[in-house]
Design a protein around this motif. Structure first.
Motif, short mmCIF file in Angstrom:
data_model
loop_
_atom_site.label_atom_id
_atom_site.label_comp_id
_atom_site.label_asym_id
_atom_site.label_seq_id
_atom_site.Cartn_x
_atom_site.Cartn_y
_atom_site.Cartn_z
N ALA A 150 83.86 35.91 -21.57
CA ALA A 150 83.53 35.88 -20.15
C ALA A 150 83.87 37.23 -19.53
O ALA A 150 85.03 37.64 -19.54
CB ALA A 150 84.31 34.78 -19.44
N LEU A 151 82.87 37.92 -19.04
CA LEU A 151 83.11 39.14 -18.26
C LEU A 151 83.37 38.67 -16.83
O LEU A 151 82.47 38.19 -16.15
CB LEU A 151 81.91 40.08 -18.32
N THR A 152 84.60 38.76 -16.39
CA THR A 152 85.01 38.11 -15.13
C THR A 152 85.94 39.02 -14.35
O THR A 152 86.86 39.62 -14.92
CB THR A 152 85.68 36.76 -15.41
N GLU A 153 85.70 39.12 -13.07
CA GLU A 153 86.59 39.91 -12.21
C GLU A 153 87.74 39.05 -11.70
O GLU A 153 88.90 39.45 -11.73
CB GLU A 153 85.80 40.50 -11.04
N SER A 154 87.44 37.86 -11.24
CA SER A 154 88.48 37.01 -10.64
C SER A 154 89.18 36.12 -11.66
O SER A 154 90.31 35.67 -11.43
CB SER A 154 87.85 36.11 -9.57
N GLY A 155 88.51 35.81 -12.78
CA GLY A 155 89.06 34.90 -13.77
C GLY A 155 88.55 33.49 -13.64
O GLY A 155 88.87 32.62 -14.46
N SER A 156 87.72 33.21 -12.62
CA SER A 156 87.26 31.84 -12.37
C SER A 156 86.43 31.29 -13.54
O SER A 156 86.59 30.13 -13.92
CB SER A 156 86.42 31.78 -11.09
N GLY B 184 82.53 36.37 -8.57
CA GLY B 184 81.75 35.18 -8.28
C GLY B 184 80.27 35.34 -8.59
O GLY B 184 79.46 34.50 -8.20
N GLY B 185 79.92 36.40 -9.32
CA GLY B 185 78.51 36.68 -9.55
C GLY B 185 78.01 36.33 -10.94
O GLY B 185 76.93 36.78 -11.33
#
Length: 477
Positions: free
Chosen positions: A381-387, A466-467
């Protein structure tokens, strides 16, 4: 790479504050270090936080720091001789107005509201339930009781009311000051003791945001479920929190030991259904405070929590003050590995009746389904927030989850998520550049080899929290 999906939280104290012991504990599998604000002063915690960050850097793996607030001091005062021996049938007075040291007849109270919280017939449990008192009458500031179950009562032991009902606020003036201290070193998680409702957690979050504003930091909040009143309000407390802790010590005293195992299973299941993180805590490896190996009952306790789906298992005095802190972590890690080897994977059943309204959450669920049926070697998962990684970690899958983020705060928070390995990457806007970096890392770690498949999620354009809106099945060339 961690060998186990279930994370280990370890409390540090006198037994584990040296750089060498801390480093060894992290190498053996600690993902989150707990600072217990019930002990020590502010500078102690600041110094230990520094030692943790330095030890993690030497090991080459980020760990999260949890600041565990003390909460209200619902305790008796001090005794002239330091302790008394209470006999069954004896009269004993808990007196909020008493200033002199206690004796066999009675003792003062740190918790001054007790006379207004109890009535005749109530049962009070002292020292983690080892001593039981029946309330006979309340006269002014004095609570007159009869000893039902006797034993040794020493200075500052805790008081619980059977069935709950003590009115002490979850957040004290000391907690508010401790939040400021925790934000000064940017604690990743703040654990709130004795919350009774969502409003307790909302107040804690407000205080954390205020204290963390100058550092640009917002921690995740953990609600410690240890009051009887919290049980019927679990759904609202979960909504107001990022995680819960099954704090079995005080909870068992209030609801009874026999009720706790079923409540533990219920809380773990409910937390996962609400996309929240859950920690199982208290006396998991208690005998290893003095012994080099755990009891068989402790092994079963840890294994059952793992099989129930807990994100993390926690060590308290075992690593803070015990004789074998490193060995305890090693034993706990081995139990997690053995339990996870027998875990059941029923992903299709988990999805029955579920609906997902958000695009990013739908992509995360689709990635799980695809990886499960293609027997993919990894989920990325490429994730900024970790959601996205959090949503994926709520379900049991064979594939390890690799969360790639450019934010160190997100990387540290994800240290508590079950089956998630969080890695720090550079910020890229070119997807092909990121894919090459991801694949190189998976190859280097031995997660994949030529011909293996892995499933990747990301967002277009990249780098937008969130994108997540894209899923790709990749084969290693």
């Amino acid at each position: 790479m961690l060998r186990h999906a279930t994370k280990i939280v370890a409390t540090i104290g006198p037994a584990s504050s040296s750089p060498e012991i801390l480093e060894a504990m992290i190498r053996e599998g600690v993902s989150v270090v707990r600072l217990n604000f019930s002990h020590g002063v502010a500078q102690d915690h600041v110094e230990r936080a520094r030692l943790v960050r330095e030890a993690a850097a030497r090991v080459g793996r980020e760990v999260a720091i949890m600041a565990d607030l003390q909460g209200p001091k619902i305790r008796v005062g001090k005794f002239a001789e330091g302790r008394v021996q209470l006999e069954p049938g004896a009269s004993f007075v808990l007196d909020a107005s008493r200033t002199e040291a206690g004796d066999l007849l009675g003792v003062g109270l740190d918790y001054k509201e007790l006379p207004r919280d109890v009535r005749p017939g109530d049962t009070l449990l002292l020292n983690d339930g080892l001593i039981t008192l029946r309330v006979d009458r309340v006269q002014g500031e004095a609570v007159h009781t009869t000893v039902l179950l006797g034993g040794e009562l020493s200075n500052n032991k805790g008081i619980n009311k059977q069935g709950g009902g003590l009115s002490a606020a979850a957040l004290t003036a000391k907690d508010m000051e401790d939040i400021r201290t925790a934000m000064s070193f940017q604690a990743d998680y703040v654990a709130v003791s004795f919350p009774k409702s969502a409003s307790d957690m909302e107040m804690a979050r407000h205080l954390c945001h205020m204290a963390g504003a100058e550092h640009g930091h917002r921690p995740f909040l953990i609600a410690k479920i240890e009051r009887a009143e919290a049980i019927p309000r679990l759904p609202e407390i979960l909504q107001a929190s990022d995680a819960i802790m099954v704090a079995r010590g005080d909870l068992a005293v209030e609801v009874g030991n026999a009720a706790v195992p079923a409540l533990q299973k219920h809380m773990i299941r409910l937390a996962r259904e609400h996309d929240k993180v859950v920690i199982t805590a208290t006396q998991m490896m208690e005998s290893m405070i003095v012994n080099p190996v755990p009891t068989r009952a402790e092994v079963s306790d840890v294994a059952n929590a793992v099989l129930d789906g807990t994100d993390a298992v926690m060590l308290s005095a075992e690593t803070a003050a015990g004789r074998f802190p490193v060995e305890t972590v090693r034993e706990m890690a081995n139990i997690c590995i053995a339990a996870e080897a027998h875990d059941k994977f029923e992903l299709d059943a988990d999805f029955t009746g579920k609906t997902f309204s958000r695009i990013d959450q739908s992509i995360a669920m689709a990635a799980l389904f695809t990886a499960h049926h293609m027997n993919a070697k990894a989920l990325v998962a490429l994730t900024e927030s970790g959601s996205t990684a959090l949503w994926m970690s709520r379900y049991r899958v064979r594939s390890p989850i690799y969360a790639m983020t450019s934010r160190q705060t997100s990387q540290r928070r994800m240290a508590l998520f079950r089956n998630v390995h969080a890695l720090l990457t550079q910020t890229h806007t070119e997807r092909e550049t990121v894919l090459r970096e991801v694949e190189a890392h998976l190859l280097h770690q031995g997660v994949v080899q030529q011909g293996d498949t892995y499933v990747l999620t990301c967002g277009e354009p990249m780098g937008t929290p969130g994108g997540t809106n894209m899923l790709q099945v990749c084969r290693v060339q």
